[in-house]
Design a protein around this motif. Structure first.
Motif: not given
Ligand code: F6P
Length: 376
Positions: A92-93, A331-333, A122-124, A116-118
């Motif tokens: 949903v998020i 991103s991812g950081a 990982q979900r793109g 949680n952000a990581y």
């Protein structure tokens, strides 16, 4: 084309959050290429698509405010309390991220939020994070915003306790926040000239503390200030906790559900007992030294109110730096503090780690050199 930025604040609130929101928002708007929305109450607001538009009018005059105008919660995307259950709401998020046409989601939080952000990264999803917590225990950043303010508040409170302890010839045990890391207790303890500082990184021996207080009495100082981080443990409790944690690991590895149940119950009992840790310490010190002892728990006072100037500057630096990193396509950081600059640290180098006080840290060495008892 304009980039769409989303912001949320999660975990315990921390002074400087609004300064960081303002730093991100104003820099984004002034870049003329980005607009910003906020999600209310952490990951819950993203799940429920509760949005707050962050325009210049909203962003002006929040720099000095404590708390977070977005609200916060400790809810996790993959374990979201829904009624009496916890449900995995990650899908949903992710849907709401796309529904709002977000190019980047910026999550402001401590260790739990980074994790949680990581998971979302990982979900793109394109994720950036900022390190905030009064505990200063996020890995791979020099410091977190909120810490400086909390240290100032705790220091002022301990200064005030000093004069009453002195007048009544008492011990005052002051509990400050910090379950895992002792930065706050150590910083505020040094700044306020505490006689004893107890931190989670150094298991304590009550006999040694009583000895230090008695030595002060012999020198004519009939009062003592004992600053204790809420996660500090006696040597015996520390051994017990390590044993329980090892058993928990064993139960997991051997898939032993009976052992898992027993250990979970024991750990629960341990944490219930730990809630009275500082009260027990205060009573023991009274018995062992013959001095009256009182306990003060500073609690959430340490997180409330206006951020210090240092935290306002730090949060503005980090918030505005985010926009530059977004323009560079990072991103991812986590945008971390490195000296006077910032660095984009990959989230995998942040999650599952904690910044604890190293036993050879200069703050600890200085405290020892000026004669502070560290309980060991
Ligand atoms: O956010 C960190 C922290 O302030 C810790 O120092 C403290 O142990 C904890 O939060 C308290 O959490 P809560 O506000 O949920 O009781």
């Amino acid at each position: 084309m304009n980039k769409h930025i989303g912001i949320l604040t999660a975990g315990g609130d921390s002074p400087g959050l609004n300064a960081a929101i303002r730093g991100i928002g104003k820099s984004a708007i002034h870049s003329n290429r980005m607009d910003v929305i906020g999600f209310r109450d952490g990951f819950r607001g993203l799940m429920e698509n509760r949005i707050m538009r962050l325009d210049l009018q909203v962003l002006s005059s929040i720099l000095t405010l404590g708390g977070t105008i977005l609200g916060t919660s400790r809810d996790k995307p993959h374990k979201m309390p829904v009624g009496a259950e916890t449900v995995d709401m990650t899908d949903v998020i992710c849907d709401n991220y796309y529904r709002n046409n977000l190019d980047v989601l910026i999550c402001l939080g401590g260790g739990g939020t980074q994790k949680n952000a990581y998971r979302l990264a990982q979900r793109g999803l394109n994720i950036l994070t900022l390190p905030k917590t009064i505990d200063n225990d996020v890995a791979n950043t020099d410091v977190t915003f909120g810490f400086h303010t909390a240290m100032e508040i705790a220091t002022e409170a301990i200064d005030r306790l000093h004069s009453t302890a002195h007048s009544h010839h008492r011990i005052i045990v002051v509990e400050v926040m910090g379950h895992n890391a002792g930065w706050l207790a150590l910083g505020a303890g040094i700044a306020s000239g505490a006689d004893v500082i107890l931190i989670p990184e150094i298991p304590f021996d009550t006999v040694e503390i009583a000895k230090a207080i008695r030595q002060r009495q012999q020198r004519g100082n009939n009062f003592s200030i004992v600053v204790v981080a809420e996660g500090a443990l006696s040597k015996m409790d520390h051994i017990e906790l390590v044993k329980l944690k090892e058993l928990k690991l064993k139960a997991k590895e051997e898939k032993d559900s009976k052992l898992k149940k027993t250990v979970t119950e024991e750990l629960k009992k341990f944490s219930v007992l730990h809630r009275t840790n500082t009260l027990r310490l205060s009573q023991e010190l009274e018995e062992m030294t013959g001095l009256e002892s009182r306990l003060t728990i500073l609690g959430h006072l340490q997180r409330g109110g206006t951020p210090s100037a240092a935290d306002r500057v730090l949060a503005t630096r980090l918030g505005s730096a985010c926009i530059q990193y977004i323009e560079e396509g990072v991103s991812g950081a986590m945008i971390a503090v490195k000296g006077q600059g910032t660095a984009a640290v990959p989230l995998e180098e942040v999650v599952g780690k904690r910044s604890l006080v190293p036993l050879d840290h200069s703050w600890l060495l200085s405290a020892r050199r000026v004669g502070t008892c560290l309980g060991d």
